[in-house]
Write an enzyme that holds these catalytic residues in place. Structure first.
Site, PDB file in Angstrom:
ATOM      1  N   LYS A  47      32.950  41.749  31.139  1.00  0.00           N
ATOM      2  CA  LYS A  47      33.089  43.184  31.429  1.00  0.00           C
ATOM      3  C   LYS A  47      34.027  43.753  30.375  1.00  0.00           C
ATOM      4  O   LYS A  47      35.248  43.816  30.605  1.00  0.00           O
ATOM      5  CB  LYS A  47      33.721  43.388  32.816  1.00  0.00           C
ATOM      6  CG  LYS A  47      32.859  43.015  34.008  1.00  0.00           C
ATOM      7  CD  LYS A  47      33.621  43.375  35.298  1.00  0.00           C
ATOM      8  CE  LYS A  47      32.973  42.839  36.538  1.00  0.00           C
ATOM      9  NZ  LYS A  47      33.833  42.991  37.741  1.00  0.00           N
ATOM     10  N   ASP A  81      31.804  31.896  34.762  1.00  0.00           N
ATOM     11  CA  ASP A  81      30.831  32.866  35.282  1.00  0.00           C
ATOM     12  C   ASP A  81      31.024  34.241  34.653  1.00  0.00           C
ATOM     13  O   ASP A  81      30.084  34.858  34.162  1.00  0.00           O
ATOM     14  CB  ASP A  81      30.901  32.964  36.823  1.00  0.00           C
ATOM     15  CG  ASP A  81      32.312  33.243  37.352  1.00  0.00           C
ATOM     16  OD1 ASP A  81      33.284  33.297  36.563  1.00  0.00           O
ATOM     17  OD2 ASP A  81      32.451  33.408  38.584  1.00  0.00           O
ATOM     18  N   PHE A 117      31.675  45.863  40.396  1.00  0.00           N
ATOM     19  CA  PHE A 117      31.797  44.610  41.131  1.00  0.00           C
ATOM     20  C   PHE A 117      30.420  44.038  41.456  1.00  0.00           C
ATOM     21  O   PHE A 117      29.550  44.738  41.958  1.00  0.00           O
ATOM     22  CB  PHE A 117      32.599  44.819  42.427  1.00  0.00           C
ATOM     23  CG  PHE A 117      32.924  43.518  43.087  1.00  0.00           C
ATOM     24  CD1 PHE A 117      33.953  42.717  42.603  1.00  0.00           C
ATOM     25  CD2 PHE A 117      32.179  43.063  44.173  1.00  0.00           C
ATOM     26  CE1 PHE A 117      34.241  41.494  43.199  1.00  0.00           C
ATOM     27  CE2 PHE A 117      32.458  41.840  44.764  1.00  0.00           C
ATOM     28  CZ  PHE A 117      33.494  41.056  44.276  1.00  0.00           C
ATOM     29  N   ILE A 118      30.235  42.760  41.159  1.00  0.00           N
ATOM     30  CA  ILE A 118      28.943  42.110  41.398  1.00  0.00           C
ATOM     31  C   ILE A 118      29.086  40.848  42.256  1.00  0.00           C
ATOM     32  O   ILE A 118      30.171  40.275  42.342  1.00  0.00           O
ATOM     33  CB  ILE A 118      28.266  41.736  40.056  1.00  0.00           C
ATOM     34  CG1 ILE A 118      29.220  40.890  39.200  1.00  0.00           C
ATOM     35  CG2 ILE A 118      27.821  42.976  39.284  1.00  0.00           C
ATOM     36  CD1 ILE A 118      28.547  40.248  38.030  1.00  0.00           C
ATOM     37  N   ARG A 147      27.569  33.742  47.135  1.00  0.00           N
ATOM     38  CA  ARG A 147      27.495  32.871  45.959  1.00  0.00           C
ATOM     39  C   ARG A 147      26.111  32.272  45.745  1.00  0.00           C
ATOM     40  O   ARG A 147      25.722  31.973  44.632  1.00  0.00           O
ATOM     41  CB  ARG A 147      28.469  31.689  46.086  1.00  0.00           C
ATOM     42  CG  ARG A 147      29.911  32.051  45.926  1.00  0.00           C
ATOM     43  CD  ARG A 147      30.712  30.768  45.694  1.00  0.00           C
ATOM     44  NE  ARG A 147      32.129  30.961  45.955  1.00  0.00           N
ATOM     45  CZ  ARG A 147      32.999  31.432  45.077  1.00  0.00           C
ATOM     46  NH1 ARG A 147      32.602  31.785  43.880  1.00  0.00           N
ATOM     47  NH2 ARG A 147      34.262  31.566  45.393  1.00  0.00           N
ATOM     48  N   ASP A 173      31.188  35.606  44.170  1.00  0.00           N
ATOM     49  CA  ASP A 173      31.307  35.924  45.595  1.00  0.00           C
ATOM     50  C   ASP A 173      32.025  37.229  45.858  1.00  0.00           C
ATOM     51  O   ASP A 173      32.774  37.740  45.012  1.00  0.00           O
ATOM     52  CB  ASP A 173      32.093  34.817  46.300  1.00  0.00           C
ATOM     53  CG  ASP A 173      33.582  34.852  45.927  1.00  0.00           C
ATOM     54  OD1 ASP A 173      33.892  34.790  44.728  1.00  0.00           O
ATOM     55  OD2 ASP A 173      34.420  34.984  46.844  1.00  0.00           O
ATOM     56  N   ASP A 184      36.571  39.080  33.282  1.00  0.00           N
ATOM     57  CA  ASP A 184      36.763  40.452  33.762  1.00  0.00           C
ATOM     58  C   ASP A 184      37.975  41.049  33.030  1.00  0.00           C
ATOM     59  O   ASP A 184      37.840  41.560  31.920  1.00  0.00           O
ATOM     60  CB  ASP A 184      36.944  40.366  35.285  1.00  0.00           C
ATOM     61  CG  ASP A 184      37.140  41.690  35.968  1.00  0.00           C
ATOM     62  OD1 ASP A 184      36.915  42.726  35.338  1.00  0.00           O
ATOM     63  OD2 ASP A 184      37.519  41.707  37.154  1.00  0.00           O
TER      64      ASP A 184
HETATM   65  P1  IMP Z   1      39.840  37.990  35.460  1.00  0.00           P
HETATM   66  O1  IMP Z   1      41.045  37.114  35.541  1.00  0.00           O
HETATM   67  O2  IMP Z   1      40.166  39.410  35.833  1.00  0.00           O
HETATM   68  O3  IMP Z   1      39.147  37.931  34.099  1.00  0.00           O
HETATM   69  O4  IMP Z   1      38.818  37.522  36.579  1.00  0.00           O
HETATM   70  C1  IMP Z   1      38.323  36.254  36.508  1.00  0.00           C
HETATM   71  C2  IMP Z   1      37.572  35.744  37.708  1.00  0.00           C
HETATM   72  O5  IMP Z   1      37.439  36.693  38.759  1.00  0.00           O
HETATM   73  C3  IMP Z   1      36.143  35.450  37.299  1.00  0.00           C
HETATM   74  O6  IMP Z   1      36.055  34.193  36.691  1.00  0.00           O
HETATM   75  C4  IMP Z   1      35.413  35.552  38.612  1.00  0.00           C
HETATM   76  O7  IMP Z   1      35.449  34.321  39.284  1.00  0.00           O
HETATM   77  C5  IMP Z   1      36.163  36.640  39.348  1.00  0.00           C
HETATM   78  N1  IMP Z   1      35.469  37.953  39.177  1.00  0.00           N
HETATM   79  C6  IMP Z   1      35.655  38.861  38.197  1.00  0.00           C
HETATM   80  N2  IMP Z   1      34.834  39.932  38.334  1.00  0.00           N
HETATM   81  C7  IMP Z   1      34.087  39.660  39.433  1.00  0.00           C
HETATM   82  C8  IMP Z   1      33.015  40.380  40.110  1.00  0.00           C
HETATM   83  O8  IMP Z   1      32.572  41.470  39.725  1.00  0.00           O
HETATM   84  N3  IMP Z   1      32.527  39.768  41.224  1.00  0.00           N
HETATM   85  C9  IMP Z   1      32.972  38.575  41.705  1.00  0.00           C
HETATM   86  N4  IMP Z   1      33.942  37.863  41.103  1.00  0.00           N
HETATM   87  C10 IMP Z   1      34.504  38.408  39.981  1.00  0.00           C
HETATM   88 MG    MG Z   2      35.326  32.407  37.553  1.00  0.00          MG
END
Ligand code: IMP
Ligand code: MG
Length: 174
Positions: free
Chosen positions: A131, A100, A152-153, A165, A159, A103
């Site tokens: 992002k 999805d 944040f979205i 979701r 979710d 981040d």
């Molecule tokens: P990361 O490990 O920081 O790259 O985050 C990964 C996971 O966090 C993503 O695959 C999402 O499931 C969740 N996530 C990251 N940013 C957001 C957001 O803005 N809203 C909701 N879920 C997020």
């Molecule tokens: Mg994810």
């Protein structure tokens, strides 16, 4: 729109989502023509994105769901928990990871290490959103739907503490 204790406003409409998904699908169809990729869907967040893009992908393929969790509330915990593991039969396959959002990149980075230990032939990452400002780990996203600011979205699979979701558009924290 109110979700639990926060207000959100519409950010990416259903129509824009459909256009982004269609563009990603045509790139993958072109790049994997005549091949037999193995899709790994990152649950739970990618379930709507995966169900939309898979219906537009016309190469012969296999599919499995995986689940690794790093997020609590609105931030990354810096620890990856395995809830549903990568199947062993990815060995020798051309894997396409459907995600999805990337981040900080922590989850994808850690996930790709585990995936590589299962000896696939190749690995590509297709992430509906990224992002770039938040990225702190070295992750190459081969198919990027859209880049967004570090906000944040929720919606379209994403979710806020388990909520939102099923929303058909993507909403951003006000
Ligand atoms: P990361 O490990 O920081 O790259 O985050 C990964 C996971 O966090 C993503 O695959 C999402 O499931 C969740 N996530 C990251 N940013 C957001 C957001 O803005 N809203 C909701 N879920 C997020
Ligand atoms: Mg994810």
């Amino acid at each position: 729109m109110r979700i639990l204790d926060k207000n959100f406003v519409e950010f990416i409409s259903e129509k824009e989502i459909a256009d982004i998904v269609a563009t990603m699908a045509s790139s993958i169809n072109q790049d994997y023509k005549g091949r037999n990729p193995y899709y790994l869907v990152m649950m739970n967040g990618a379930f709507l994105f995966a169900s939309d893009i898979l219906r537009l992908l016309d190469v012969d393929s296999d599919l499995a769901f995986v689940r690794y969790k790093s997020y609590e509330g609105m931030s990354s915990t810096g620890e990856l928990k395995e809830l549903l593991a990568i199947p062993d039969d990815v060995v020798g396959r051309d894997v396409i990871v459907l995600e999805d959002i990337v981040d900080t990149g922590f989850s994808m980075r850690a996930f790709l290490e585990i995936l590589k230990s299962k000896s696939p032939n190749s690995v590509a990452v297709a992430s509906f959103l990224v992002k770039p400002e938040a990225l702190r780990y070295d992750v190459k996203v081969d198919y990027v739907g859209r880049s967004i600011d570090n906000r944040f979205i929720v919606g379209y699979g994403l979710d806020y503490n388990g909520r939102g979701r099923n929303l058909r558009s993507i909403y951003v924290l006000e």
